[in-house]
Design an enzyme around this catalytic site. Sequence first.
Site, PDB file in Angstrom:
ATOM      1  N   ILE A 163      35.538  35.603  49.047  1.00 23.95           N
ATOM      2  CA  ILE A 163      35.954  35.380  50.312  1.00 23.95           C
ATOM      3  C   ILE A 163      36.548  33.960  50.480  1.00 23.95           C
ATOM      4  CG2 ILE A 163      33.633  34.856  51.317  1.00 23.95           C
ATOM      5  CD1 ILE A 163      36.342  37.169  53.015  1.00 23.95           C
TER       6      ILE A 163
ATOM      7  N   SER B  35      45.645  40.467  36.761  1.00 26.19           N
ATOM      8  CA  SER B  35      46.647  39.141  36.784  1.00 26.19           C
ATOM      9  C   SER B  35      47.688  39.294  35.661  1.00 26.19           C
ATOM     10  CB  SER B  35      45.773  38.061  36.531  1.00 26.19           C
ATOM     11  OG  SER B  35      46.487  36.875  36.145  1.00 26.19           O
TER      12      SER B  35
ATOM     13  N   GLN C 295      42.127  31.794  48.852  1.00 23.29           N
ATOM     14  CA  GLN C 295      43.207  32.143  49.609  1.00 23.29           C
ATOM     15  C   GLN C 295      43.315  33.670  49.673  1.00 23.29           C
ATOM     16  OE1 GLN C 295      47.031  30.849  47.856  1.00 23.29           O
ATOM     17  NE2 GLN C 295      46.994  32.223  46.286  1.00 23.29           N
TER      18      GLN C 295
ATOM     19  N   TYR D  44      40.768  32.889  30.456  1.00 23.40           N
ATOM     20  CA  TYR D  44      40.934  33.497  31.701  1.00 23.40           C
ATOM     21  C   TYR D  44      41.697  34.915  31.692  1.00 23.40           C
ATOM     22  CZ  TYR D  44      43.147  34.602  36.337  1.00 23.40           C
ATOM     23  OH  TYR D  44      43.388  35.160  37.559  1.00 23.40           O
TER      24      TYR D  44
ATOM     25  N   HIS E   9      50.972  33.900  43.294  1.00 24.34           N
ATOM     26  CA  HIS E   9      51.071  34.094  44.434  1.00 24.34           C
ATOM     27  C   HIS E   9      50.461  32.801  45.074  1.00 24.34           C
ATOM     28  CE1 HIS E   9      47.644  36.616  43.269  1.00 24.34           C
ATOM     29  NE2 HIS E   9      47.032  36.349  44.706  1.00 24.34           N
TER      30      HIS E   9
ATOM     31  N   GLU F 253      48.551  36.961  34.028  1.00 24.90           N
ATOM     32  CA  GLU F 253      48.116  36.206  32.719  1.00 24.90           C
ATOM     33  C   GLU F 253      47.658  37.122  31.736  1.00 24.90           C
ATOM     34  OE1 GLU F 253      48.010  33.024  32.219  1.00 24.90           O
ATOM     35  OE2 GLU F 253      49.318  32.397  33.698  1.00 24.90           O
TER      36      GLU F 253
ATOM     37  N   LEU G  91      37.863  40.122  44.495  1.00 24.69           N
ATOM     38  CA  LEU G  91      38.702  38.716  44.158  1.00 24.69           C
ATOM     39  C   LEU G  91      37.982  37.748  43.610  1.00 24.69           C
ATOM     40  CD1 LEU G  91      40.439  39.056  47.605  1.00 24.69           C
ATOM     41  CD2 LEU G  91      41.107  40.371  45.851  1.00 24.69           C
TER      42      LEU G  91
END
Length: 331
Positions: free
Chosen positions: A9, A127, A12, A151, A181, A129, A78
Amino acid sequence: MRRALITGITGQDGQYLAELLHSKNYKVFGLIKGQNNPKLEALQTELPFVELVSGDLQDLSSLVAALEQVQPDEVYNLGAISFVGLSFKQAELTANVTGLGVLRLLEAIRMVGGSQNNPIRFYQASSSEMFGKVRESPQVETTPFYPRSPYGCAKVFGHDITVNYRDSYGLFACSGILFNHESPRRGLEFVTRKVTNAVARIKLGLQDTLVLGDLEPRRDWGFAGDYVKAMWLMLQQDEPSDYVVATGRTHSVREFVEAAFRHAGIDDWERYVTQDERFFRPAEVDLLVGDATKARTELGWKPEVDFESLVAMMVDHDLKLEARKAGIQLP
């Protein structure tokens, strides 16, 4: 009133998503780890409507307790160790939070479940990635993964386990494969915000140089405020599925730097920029560009903020921020 729980939270995406859900009359809950989170005060000031709940993606029992307390209709995961560079230095932590954290949250949802008529719907932040050393361009939902960082590897596990729980237990579970983003809320450790903040400080005479790594990697950059709309739309569908979220256009780090200096009115940007091998990754991802046809067709989603506007937005924010901190009056 629908209820949503957001992990991550303070990031971004978490903040933009909380604002979006609040505007749609949701009761919004944010999962917070620990009692002394340094971002807590700012979050409560900016988003006073968010009710905070204690929990940790590394602790299944805390996730079960959070779900039982909140009784959410929707869960948006998130939360992650999200800085790629850090993942090389703290690979085990990244795997535990970014990878196994997804498994724990899915298992908690499976255990708590929600009502029979209204099961909990789950969103996983996957992602670009995961594509890493890309097998095809542009990348779509079926492009094979070839991650190039701890990651990226952890995100592949999180993505695949989400698919597995959907197939195995019938959970309404979606993954959004979001390409890069950015926003003024991006952390200063990320290259885009590092650039715009340094450009603002150079413009104001507070800094002399900007030190970067490789300037050649190309990314598909969009605005985080646009991308959270796609997250919400995924959980409003009749059937769960996975979606690429991207602009379909690519720009190099060099082009981002040029655009930022140009917007600040500095033409000779090269005199301010140096490169340092410390900021090069052990394994770089050279090109990422997504094809969001499925999201456009099935969700009715499209990006609204273009590249130049995104860079300008971030530079303007950092000019105001750094001027205020330094007591400088802007014209």
